[in-house]
Design a protein around this motif. Structure first.
Motif, PDB file in Angstrom:
ATOM      1  N   UNK A  22       0.820  -1.208   0.000  1.00 26.66           N
ATOM      2  CA  UNK A  22       0.000   0.000   0.000  1.00 26.66           C
ATOM      3  C   UNK A  22       0.852   1.255   0.000  1.00 26.66           C
ATOM      4  N   UNK A  23       0.238   2.403   0.258  1.00 26.41           N
ATOM      5  CA  UNK A  23       0.923   3.686   0.196  1.00 26.41           C
ATOM      6  C   UNK A  23       1.057   4.293   1.579  1.00 26.41           C
ATOM      7  N   UNK A  24       2.174   4.947   1.774  1.00 26.42           N
ATOM      8  CA  UNK A  24       2.372   5.744   2.993  1.00 26.42           C
ATOM      9  C   UNK A  24       3.051   7.045   2.589  1.00 26.42           C
ATOM     10  N   UNK A  25       2.718   8.150   3.282  1.00 24.26           N
ATOM     11  CA  UNK A  25       3.411   9.379   2.960  1.00 24.26           C
ATOM     12  C   UNK A  25       4.883   9.335   3.336  1.00 24.26           C
ATOM     13  N   UNK A  26       5.744   9.754   2.414  1.00 27.03           N
ATOM     14  CA  UNK A  26       7.131  10.080   2.710  1.00 27.03           C
ATOM     15  C   UNK A  26       7.429  11.297   1.891  1.00 27.03           C
ATOM     16  N   UNK A  27       8.081  12.264   2.433  1.00 29.75           N
ATOM     17  CA  UNK A  27       8.325  13.407   1.586  1.00 29.75           C
ATOM     18  C   UNK A  27       9.756  13.451   1.160  1.00 29.75           C
ATOM     19  N   UNK A  28       9.969  13.546  -0.102  1.00 26.98           N
ATOM     20  CA  UNK A  28      11.284  13.876  -0.586  1.00 26.98           C
ATOM     21  C   UNK A  28      11.318  15.364  -0.432  1.00 26.98           C
ATOM     22  N   UNK A  29      10.408  15.934  -0.944  1.00 25.79           N
ATOM     23  CA  UNK A  29      10.073  17.269  -0.549  1.00 25.79           C
ATOM     24  C   UNK A  29       8.727  17.080   0.063  1.00 25.79           C
ATOM     25  N   UNK A  30       8.035  16.186  -0.007  1.00 24.47           N
ATOM     26  CA  UNK A  30       7.476  15.389   1.060  1.00 24.47           C
ATOM     27  C   UNK A  30       7.396  13.988   0.484  1.00 24.47           C
ATOM     28  N   UNK A 341      15.661  30.947  -6.724  1.00 22.74           N
ATOM     29  CA  UNK A 341      16.552  29.975  -7.376  1.00 22.74           C
ATOM     30  C   UNK A 341      15.716  28.849  -8.012  1.00 22.74           C
ATOM     31  N   UNK A 342      14.911  29.214  -8.997  1.00 20.71           N
ATOM     32  CA  UNK A 342      13.915  28.303  -9.545  1.00 20.71           C
ATOM     33  C   UNK A 342      14.517  27.160 -10.361  1.00 20.71           C
ATOM     34  N   UNK A 343      15.782  27.249 -10.756  1.00 21.46           N
ATOM     35  CA  UNK A 343      16.396  26.138 -11.499  1.00 21.46           C
ATOM     36  C   UNK A 343      17.259  25.263 -10.594  1.00 21.46           C
ATOM     37  N   UNK A 344      17.100  25.412  -9.297  1.00 20.20           N
ATOM     38  CA  UNK A 344      17.843  24.566  -8.355  1.00 20.20           C
ATOM     39  C   UNK A 344      17.470  23.102  -8.556  1.00 20.20           C
ATOM     40  N   UNK A 345      18.458  22.222  -8.392  1.00 20.01           N
ATOM     41  CA  UNK A 345      18.203  20.792  -8.525  1.00 20.01           C
ATOM     42  C   UNK A 345      18.872  20.067  -7.359  1.00 20.01           C
ATOM     43  N   UNK A 346      18.305  18.911  -7.015  1.00 16.72           N
ATOM     44  CA  UNK A 346      18.667  18.243  -5.772  1.00 16.72           C
ATOM     45  C   UNK A 346      18.749  16.734  -5.966  1.00 16.72           C
ATOM     46  N   UNK A 347      19.532  16.102  -5.099  1.00 17.71           N
ATOM     47  CA  UNK A 347      19.517  14.650  -4.957  1.00 17.71           C
ATOM     48  C   UNK A 347      19.092  14.329  -3.535  1.00 17.71           C
ATOM     49  N   UNK A 348      18.071  13.503  -3.435  1.00 17.13           N
ATOM     50  CA  UNK A 348      17.593  13.034  -2.142  1.00 17.13           C
ATOM     51  C   UNK A 348      18.232  11.688  -1.832  1.00 17.13           C
ATOM     52  N   UNK A 349      18.744  11.545  -0.631  1.00 18.96           N
ATOM     53  CA  UNK A 349      19.194  10.255  -0.107  1.00 18.96           C
ATOM     54  C   UNK A 349      18.238   9.854   0.999  1.00 18.96           C
ATOM     55  N   UNK A 440      16.147  -3.103   4.485  1.00 19.05           N
ATOM     56  CA  UNK A 440      16.511  -1.694   4.480  1.00 19.05           C
ATOM     57  C   UNK A 440      16.815  -1.278   3.041  1.00 19.05           C
ATOM     58  N   UNK A 441      16.178  -0.223   2.572  1.00 18.32           N
ATOM     59  CA  UNK A 441      16.344   0.263   1.199  1.00 18.32           C
ATOM     60  C   UNK A 441      16.932   1.673   1.230  1.00 18.32           C
ATOM     61  N   UNK A 442      17.925   1.889   0.380  1.00 17.02           N
ATOM     62  CA  UNK A 442      18.529   3.212   0.220  1.00 17.02           C
ATOM     63  C   UNK A 442      18.256   3.685  -1.196  1.00 17.02           C
ATOM     64  N   UNK A 443      17.529   4.789  -1.327  1.00 18.39           N
ATOM     65  CA  UNK A 443      17.195   5.373  -2.632  1.00 18.39           C
ATOM     66  C   UNK A 443      17.903   6.706  -2.809  1.00 18.39           C
ATOM     67  N   UNK A 444      18.387   6.933  -4.031  1.00 20.26           N
ATOM     68  CA  UNK A 444      18.891   8.258  -4.422  1.00 20.26           C
ATOM     69  C   UNK A 444      18.013   8.730  -5.575  1.00 20.26           C
ATOM     70  N   UNK A 445      17.345   9.862  -5.366  1.00 22.86           N
ATOM     71  CA  UNK A 445      16.359  10.360  -6.320  1.00 22.86           C
ATOM     72  C   UNK A 445      16.726  11.785  -6.732  1.00 22.86           C
ATOM     73  N   UNK A 446      16.741  12.009  -8.051  1.00 18.72           N
ATOM     74  CA  UNK A 446      17.006  13.345  -8.592  1.00 18.72           C
ATOM     75  C   UNK A 446      15.691  14.101  -8.711  1.00 18.72           C
ATOM     76  N   UNK A 447      15.701  15.399  -8.317  1.00 22.97           N
ATOM     77  CA  UNK A 447      14.488  16.227  -8.344  1.00 22.97           C
ATOM     78  C   UNK A 447      14.799  17.576  -8.981  1.00 22.97           C
ATOM     79  N   UNK A 448      13.944  17.970  -9.936  1.00 21.79           N
ATOM     80  CA  UNK A 448      14.096  19.267 -10.610  1.00 21.79           C
ATOM     81  C   UNK A 448      12.715  19.877 -10.826  1.00 21.79           C
TER      82      UNK A 448
END
Length: 455
Positions: A22-30, A341-349, A440-448
């Motif tokens: 099922x689904x659960x909330x997690x926020x990358x930015x949320x 800084x609207x063109x900022x980009x991020x990597x979430x760990x 245990x899962x480790x994700x790296x996600x790119x966000x733009x």
């Protein structure tokens, strides 16, 4: 600070899901995470955290000092603010300052030209008399306020301000131009008009503010010649304007003025204590390119998370941005101002724990929800195209445009302006003995792309 003061923010929501879990909330930015079938869905709090939960208070008059404050009261020791010889200013040693004042009479700025006398801060052109503690247009004077060495953000990086709410004494239909700078670059200008200057064509990048509809009412008129100037949208007045600064230059364009903090009495008090002070709101945590947020450790259903900022995708110069990173059972949340800084980009760990599925090694699918009413939400994330995850340093706007034109990626939100895009760089997982039956899962996600979380 008013708890209802909510900044406009970049925020997005990544959802992890499997049919079994099922689904659960997690926020990358949320980011929302998978949950056990019987676990409650936990949503982030209704009000995102404000970026500006500290403020500098400049008090003048019977009590003269500069303090750093939050909702619980004063933080640390006060900075010295006292008269010095020949109309000068004693503002304490550089290491103890929340604000450093310098003055200019048309040339270079100097601490020796900053003045504090009879409850008024100005520029010293003489050794005595009222002209030594005013900022006068006749001599092209400017007063510079720069955030000091004693002020660091909660993340240990350079502190920045989001707004000011200044108590000013106005003379001779004063007209003031405020230049907001961040790391030496002008980010916005603001104008205040009073008396006969009210209604003149604006000279700033923002519409002029006005006060004191009548002309100068004299040197001994108490608060009748004072006004409050709200610069760059104080938090209690509505949405943030996206302007952040570490320096504010106040120039007398016409007439003259002095900066005060209650010396003439109560005038339009601030909703922050001490109420008669001049206020500068301070961002609690900042992020520059090549740096990362604080790391929030995970426990149980609460994920561990940190976010790394890459160079701007459009090649523009990086400037500090405020951020807020939050977490709780089933979610982690990252916020930045939507219009900065609207063109900022991020990597979430992101590190999180899920139940093992008997006979399976597949990971839950990641999904993203920009929470802007898009018909595409939630959007299932795929692998980042045409990159080597081990050497990836971000996309460029040109690369993203090329991927869009060739149909390799799509805009993941059809409501928000611009391109919203996120993808998975890497996924790693391993079984753990304690707690039993967990992975245990480790994700790296790119966000733009700009997005905002609406709870």
């Amino acid at each position: 600070m008013s708890p209802s003061a909510v900044p406009r923010s970049r925020a997005l929501q990544v959802l992890a899901a499997t049919a079994a879990v099922g689904l659960i909330p997690v926020a990358l930015t949320a980011v929302h995470l998978p949950r056990a079938a019987d676990a409650p869905v936990v949503q982030p709090a209704a009000d995102p955290p404000s970026f500006t939960n500290r403020w500098i208070a400049i008090q003048t008059g019977a009590t003269s000092s500069i303090t750093l404050n939050n909702a619980s009261g004063q933080i640390g020791a006060a900075q010295t603010l006292a008269p010095d010889t020949n109309c000068g200013m004693n503002q304490g040693s550089a290491a103890t300052r929340y604000v450093t004042f310098t003055g200019s009479t048309g040339g270079a700025f100097s601490e020796s030209l900053a003045s504090y006398q009879v409850g008024s801060i100005g520029v010293k052109e003489k050794k005595s008399g009222t002209s030594c503690y005013r900022v006068d247009s006749a001599t092209s004077e400017s007063l510079d306020l720069k955030l000091g060495a004693a002020l660091t953000s909660a993340s240990g990086s350079q502190a920045i301000a989001s707004s000011a709410f200044l108590d000013l004494e106005m003379k001779q239909s004063a007209r003031i131009l405020a230049t907001a700078k961040l790391q030496g670059t002008t980010v916005a200008t603001f104008e205040l008009q009073s008396g006969a200057s009210v209604g003149l064509p604006g000279i700033a990048t923002t519409p002029p503010s006005t006060c004191n509809g009548s002309a100068d009412s004299g040197p001994d008129s108490g608060t009748r010649d004072n006004c409050r100037w709200a610069i760059s949208a104080p938090s209690w007045l509505g949405s943030d304007d996206g302007v952040f600064f570490d320096e504010l230059v106040l120039k007398a364009v016409a007439g003259s003025f002095s900066l005060e903090g209650g010396a003439d009495g109560s005038y339009a008090p601030a909703p922050l204590a001490p109420v008669n002070a001049s206020i500068i709101e301070v961002v609690d945590a900042t992020l520059d390119c090549g740096t990362k947020t604080t790391t929030l450790n995970g426990a149980g259903s609460t994920p561990g998370v940190y976010v790394t900022r890459l160079d701007n995708a459009d090649g523009s110069a990086c400037r500090l941005i405020p951020y807020a990173l939050n977490q709780g059972p089933g979610f982690a949340q990252f916020l930045k101002p939507l219009n900065s800084q609207t063109s900022a980009q991020f990597i979430w760990d992101l590190t999180w724990t899920v139940d093992q599925q008997a006979g399976k090694t597949a990971f839950p699918e990641l999904k993203i929800d920009y929470e802007a009413g898009s018909s595409l939400s939630p959007f299932q994330l795929g692998w980042c195209p045409e990159v080597d995850a081990t050497t990836f340093t971000g996309y460029t706007d040109a690369a993203i445009a090329s991927l869009l034109s060739r149909g390799v990626i799509t805009d993941q939100d059809d409501v928000l302006s611009g391109t919203q895009f996120a993808c998975v760089l890497s996924r790693e997982g391993h079984a753990v003995a304690d707690p039993a039956g967990k992975v245990v899962i480790h994700d790296r996600v790119y966000v733009y792309g700009d997005a905002r979380m609406q709870f």
